[in-house]
Design an enzyme around this catalytic site. Structure first.
Site, PDB file in Angstrom:
ATOM      1  NE  ARG A 152      -1.694   1.911   3.519  1.00 30.44           N
ATOM      2  CZ  ARG A 152      -1.487   1.666   4.805  1.00 30.44           C
ATOM      3  NH1 ARG A 152      -2.057   0.642   5.387  1.00 30.44           N
ATOM      4  NH2 ARG A 152      -0.683   2.436   5.516  1.00 30.44           N
ATOM      5  CE1 TYR A 166       1.495   2.429   8.465  1.00 29.86           C
ATOM      6  CE2 TYR A 166       0.411   4.098   9.812  1.00 29.86           C
ATOM      7  CZ  TYR A 166       0.461   3.344   8.663  1.00 29.86           C
ATOM      8  OH  TYR A 166      -0.500   3.494   7.690  1.00 29.86           O
ATOM      9  CG  HIS A 178      -5.898   2.557   6.676  1.00 30.20           C
ATOM     10  ND1 HIS A 178      -6.057   1.258   6.241  1.00 30.20           N
ATOM     11  CD2 HIS A 178      -7.045   2.884   7.331  1.00 30.20           C
ATOM     12  CE1 HIS A 178      -7.245   0.821   6.612  1.00 30.20           C
ATOM     13  NE2 HIS A 178      -7.864   1.772   7.277  1.00 30.20           N
TER      14      HIS A 178
END
Length: 358
Positions: free
Chosen positions: A255, A268, A259
């Site tokens: 990805r 992160y 998100h």
């Protein structure tokens, strides 16, 4: 804990390497079919870009981008027949569009509408599921029902790596295997369940290795290689259609964007990690292969890009108009026969609206 005691890891199927060259010993794919696949990849990428812009303009409430995963999106739709079913997640907008659904209708839910935006039965595409893995049970039910009716329809059930940590995933896989349901479980392993990395979700050799526990085949494929994806998924679909039961396919992908627009992925993961995966872009890889094969030139690229721009313009136009808002829709389709409490609440809202109109 070491996984050396387990069976050897399942090999990742590839036809094209990161630079777009045919892998030595690999079967040569259908070049003309891949040109159509490339067109769909360009459209999927443009849809991701346009939807992101619409979020920033306030036209969409949220958008979970599938940038970097477009090959998975295109392939899972391309290997299905018209009478097959697709069960998507919230990140599979491009897959639904590749199935032939109007992108404006696909994006309707993400602007805050109560309806999914399209007719699931007409398109054989279930509504996008926001809760993780819940749609997998529905997919198995549809597949099992088709088998009981004597139909040879196949169900493509999509999910991400995070969904494999849910109980619904286990129940769906187990039921499908026991009853030989014609379902392909397609896991797009993009390495993160929002911010939780795969290593904190599972220590199995791979997600595909989980298939052995259910008694079904597990396959791994390079999720940025459209040619390999269509080959592996096509094999799984053919197996299901022939009555041989379900298959679990894991795509190794990434990805690239956050998100959703509400997420800050820099908290992160590192820029270097993202940059490494950008170098494995599925569009660039296929473009290089087709160009080297002489099947893609500047004229054809311009034609494909122009078509993608027409699609983006239609999306902008279709989502520019304000949707009519009826507050009483809050009470529609809750119960077939409204409860006394629901009727009381609806009457209260109606009275308040009438007061505002005076």
């Amino acid at each position: 804990m070491s996984t050396d005691q387990f069976e050897p890891a399942i090999a990742v199927s590839r036809l094209l390497d990161d630079s777009g060259r045919l892998v030595p010993g690999a079967e040569r794919p259908d070049v003309e079919a891949l040109v159509e696949g490339y067109r769909k990849l360009v459209f999927a990428r443009r849809l991701n870009e346009q939807a992101g812009a619409l979020v920033r303009q306030g036209r969409l409430a949220v958008y979970p981008s599938s940038r970097g995963q477009e090959a998975c999106q295109v392939a899972c739709a391309s290997v299905l027949r018209e009478d097959d079913w697709l069960f998507p997640t919230y990140r599979d907008t491009a897959a639904i569009a590749a199935r032939g659904v109007d992108p404006v209708e696909v994006l309707t839910m993400l602007r805050g509408d109560w309806h999914c935006g399209y007719d699931p039965v007409a398109h054989r595409v279930a509504p996008q599921a926001t809760p993780l893995a819940t749609q997998l049970l529905h997919a198995v039910g549809v597949g099992h029902a088709a088998r009981l009716r004597g139909e040879d329809a196949v169900v493509m059930a999509l999910c991400g790596d995070g969904a494999t940590s849910e109980g619904d995933f286990h129940e769906a896989c187990n039921f499908a295997a026991v009853f030989s349901a014609p379902v392909v479980f397609f896991v797009q392993n993009n390495k993160y369940a929002i911010s939780v990395p795969l290593a904190r979700q599972s220590v199995a050799p791979s997600l595909a290795a989980k298939a052995v526990g259910y008694g079904m085949p597990g396959m791994r494929v390079d999720g940025n290689d459209l040619a390999a994806l269509e080959s592996v998924l096509g094999e799984a679909v053919a197996r299901a259609r022939a009555g041989a039961g379900p298959t679990l396919v894991e795509a190794d992908t990434y990805r690239v964007e956050s998100h959703t627009n509400a997420d800050d992925a820099t908290r992160y993961r590192t820029d270097d990690e993202v940059a490494a995966w950008v170098q494995r872009d599925p569009l660039v890889r296929l473009q290089a292969f087709l160009t080297a094969e002489g099947a893609l030139d500047e004229a054809r690229e311009r034609e494909i890009a122009a078509g993608a721009e027409e699609m983006a313009a239609a999306v902008r136009s279709g989502l520019a108009a304000e949707s009519p808002v009826d507050p009483e829709e809050l009470f529609a389709h809750v119960f077939s026969t409204p409860t006394p409490q629901l009727a009381e609440q609806r009457a209260a809202v109606r009275a308040e609206l009438e007061l505002e109109e005076q």
